[in-house]
Design a protein around this motif. Sequence first.
Motif, PDB file in Angstrom:
ATOM      1  N   GLY A  15      -7.665   4.644 -14.656  1.00  0.00           N
ATOM      2  CA  GLY A  15      -7.544   3.317 -14.047  1.00  0.00           C
ATOM      3  C   GLY A  15      -8.855   2.548 -14.011  1.00  0.00           C
ATOM      4  O   GLY A  15      -8.859   1.327 -13.794  1.00  0.00           O
ATOM      5  N   HIS A  16      -9.971   3.230 -14.191  1.00  0.00           N
ATOM      6  CA  HIS A  16     -11.272   2.550 -14.260  1.00  0.00           C
ATOM      7  C   HIS A  16     -11.713   2.408 -15.711  1.00  0.00           C
ATOM      8  O   HIS A  16     -12.282   1.395 -16.108  1.00  0.00           O
ATOM      9  CB  HIS A  16     -12.334   3.369 -13.505  1.00  0.00           C
ATOM     10  CG  HIS A  16     -12.143   3.352 -12.015  1.00  0.00           C
ATOM     11  ND1 HIS A  16     -13.133   3.022 -11.145  1.00  0.00           N
ATOM     12  CD2 HIS A  16     -11.054   3.612 -11.259  1.00  0.00           C
ATOM     13  CE1 HIS A  16     -12.676   3.093  -9.905  1.00  0.00           C
ATOM     14  NE2 HIS A  16     -11.409   3.461  -9.947  1.00  0.00           N
ATOM     15  N   PHE A 278       4.329   6.618 -13.117  1.00  0.00           N
ATOM     16  CA  PHE A 278       3.542   6.555 -11.882  1.00  0.00           C
ATOM     17  C   PHE A 278       2.054   6.730 -12.145  1.00  0.00           C
ATOM     18  O   PHE A 278       1.323   7.270 -11.313  1.00  0.00           O
ATOM     19  CB  PHE A 278       4.079   7.595 -10.878  1.00  0.00           C
ATOM     20  CG  PHE A 278       5.392   7.172 -10.273  1.00  0.00           C
ATOM     21  CD1 PHE A 278       6.582   7.322 -10.982  1.00  0.00           C
ATOM     22  CD2 PHE A 278       5.449   6.579  -9.032  1.00  0.00           C
ATOM     23  CE1 PHE A 278       7.794   6.889 -10.452  1.00  0.00           C
ATOM     24  CE2 PHE A 278       6.654   6.147  -8.488  1.00  0.00           C
ATOM     25  CZ  PHE A 278       7.830   6.315  -9.201  1.00  0.00           C
ATOM     26  N   GLY A 279       1.607   6.273 -13.318  1.00  0.00           N
ATOM     27  CA  GLY A 279       0.177   6.225 -13.593  1.00  0.00           C
ATOM     28  C   GLY A 279      -0.415   7.564 -13.983  1.00  0.00           C
ATOM     29  O   GLY A 279       0.301   8.498 -14.370  1.00  0.00           O
ATOM     30  N   ASP A 378      -4.361   1.359  -3.122  1.00  0.00           N
ATOM     31  CA  ASP A 378      -4.105  -0.087  -3.082  1.00  0.00           C
ATOM     32  C   ASP A 378      -2.654  -0.438  -3.405  1.00  0.00           C
ATOM     33  O   ASP A 378      -2.293  -1.612  -3.441  1.00  0.00           O
ATOM     34  CB  ASP A 378      -5.006  -0.767  -4.122  1.00  0.00           C
ATOM     35  CG  ASP A 378      -4.824  -0.157  -5.517  1.00  0.00           C
ATOM     36  OD1 ASP A 378      -4.414   1.022  -5.617  1.00  0.00           O
ATOM     37  OD2 ASP A 378      -5.079  -0.857  -6.510  1.00  0.00           O
ATOM     38  N   GLN A 379      -1.820   0.565  -3.669  1.00  0.00           N
ATOM     39  CA  GLN A 379      -0.521   0.268  -4.287  1.00  0.00           C
ATOM     40  C   GLN A 379       0.427  -0.520  -3.383  1.00  0.00           C
ATOM     41  O   GLN A 379       1.218  -1.338  -3.860  1.00  0.00           O
ATOM     42  CB  GLN A 379       0.120   1.580  -4.758  1.00  0.00           C
ATOM     43  CG  GLN A 379      -0.711   2.225  -5.874  1.00  0.00           C
ATOM     44  CD  GLN A 379      -0.546   3.733  -5.982  1.00  0.00           C
ATOM     45  OE1 GLN A 379       0.405   4.293  -5.442  1.00  0.00           O
ATOM     46  NE2 GLN A 379      -1.471   4.402  -6.663  1.00  0.00           N
ATOM     47  N   ASN A 382      -0.586  -4.078  -3.714  1.00  0.00           N
ATOM     48  CA  ASN A 382      -0.189  -4.587  -5.032  1.00  0.00           C
ATOM     49  C   ASN A 382       1.325  -4.868  -5.064  1.00  0.00           C
ATOM     50  O   ASN A 382       1.766  -5.877  -5.628  1.00  0.00           O
ATOM     51  CB  ASN A 382      -0.560  -3.592  -6.133  1.00  0.00           C
ATOM     52  CG  ASN A 382      -2.036  -3.243  -6.123  1.00  0.00           C
ATOM     53  OD1 ASN A 382      -2.837  -3.930  -5.495  1.00  0.00           O
ATOM     54  ND2 ASN A 382      -2.414  -2.168  -6.799  1.00  0.00           N
TER      55      ASN A 382
END
Length: 453
Positions: A15-16, A278-279, A378-379, A382
Amino acid sequence: MGRRRVVLATFPAQGHINPALQFAKRLLNAGTDVTFFTSVYASRRMAISSAAASPPGLDFVSFSDGYDDGLKPGGDSGRYMSEMKSHGREALRGLLLRTDATFLVYSHLFSWAAEVARDAHLPSALLWVEPATVLCIYHFYFNGHAAAADAGSDDIRLPHLPPLRQRDLPTFLLPEAPERFKSMMREKLETLDAGRAENEKVKVLVNTFDALEPDELRAVDRYELMGIGPLIPTAYLDGRDPSDISYGGDLFRTPEDDCGCASWLDAQAPSSVVYVSFGSVLKLQKEQMEGIAEALLACARPFLWVIRRNEDEEEEDEEELSLAMELGKLGKMVRWCAQLEILGHGAVGCFVTHCGWNSAVESLSLGVPVVAVPQWFDQGTNAKLMEDAWGCGVRVGGGGGGELRRCIEMVMDGGEKSRVVRENARKWKDLAREAMADNGSSFNNIHAFLQQI
Ligand SMILES: O=c1ccn([C@@H]2O[C@H](COP(=O)(O)OP(=O)(O)O[C@H]3O[C@H](CO)[C@@H](O)[C@H](O)[C@H]3O)[C@@H](O)[C@H]2O)c(=O)[nH]1
């Protein structure tokens, strides 16, 4: 005058890495050299997935954080972060001494990098890989507005932001969150603020765009938040470089790993497939997995479901799902996929997502409506934005497979709600493209940033 060189110090998580790599490409295109600095673990994984040579001007420098095989599930994350910090600091200090770096950009879990830059008298900026709204929430929480959140209120009023409920807050700020998470975020914001010269704003580059968060980008006086997104490969935006179809730093995919998703999607009807992912971090509980399986079967629509598993974990998950046979007849389950290619495929009708910020940005940019199932970090914020502020999805309110099925149908069934979320998703897709096009807001912000450095 020599060329500019930006060091991009990036936390070793997908994610970064994805937005940082995309930002690197933008810098290279503008004639700036980039040194991508991350851990040995991430560099090795990225090298496996991408056989292509680095473009001219881009080089990779990695440091050992003591976890060269990555943090194992159940490992001590506190120790991991502190080892990362101590090893990373030393390595970055050495790097800045021996290169001709003119600027440092760091992703937010690497805020110690800003201190190293300061010691080396090098200017720096934070690359914030979550929405501006989340940064604003942290800022106001740590600057005199914590009471309502701490009291567990469902009517939290923060300057310039819509009223928030508990479930809309980043989970680190929830009353039940361990104090060390709050301290970690407080420390990160303090480090950011410490870099502020008198009468100057702290520069923060945000993977968002002006039309998406117009007020939030201006909400904090002491920050200059610059929307420079969506940071996704350009083939999905203006298509000017059709070869730019991936971020180029996948941690979980190998070149042999063709999961056959594209050809499977080719055989499905337009907008018919439910894509579920789910990432890169989350591993769902067995009960949640069963709930998803139940919902997918009840919807009886074709689906593509990414069920993540690390290489060293036992085969389990879908083999263990009680309805595995029935699921196999209806859809496809894979370990990892090229998510952007999936979201860009016309057969996909909705995205059941945890609302990690990259997934959110990708679905907005590709015009795919979402069913939001936020879990942590943070979800929740979001998901709130996707549902309420941008109207491009619905959020599952708990309640297991039945509720998930109801939400998927709301987005997929062609009824009134379904039409509205689709229309909004299309609108944001257009606005995302505009932002990155020549003279669009993010294009201009990136160029203004380059002028300033
Ligand atoms: O099969 C897959 C699954 C994911 N991805 C990509 O992996 C990235 C995942 O990023 P994201 O959607 O942000 O999820 P996480 O990996 O869970 O990201 C973590 O980091 C983000 C940035 O800080 C936070 O917003 C999230 O909440 C946090 O979980 C995206 O670019 C996806 O396209 C793939 O390419 N293939």
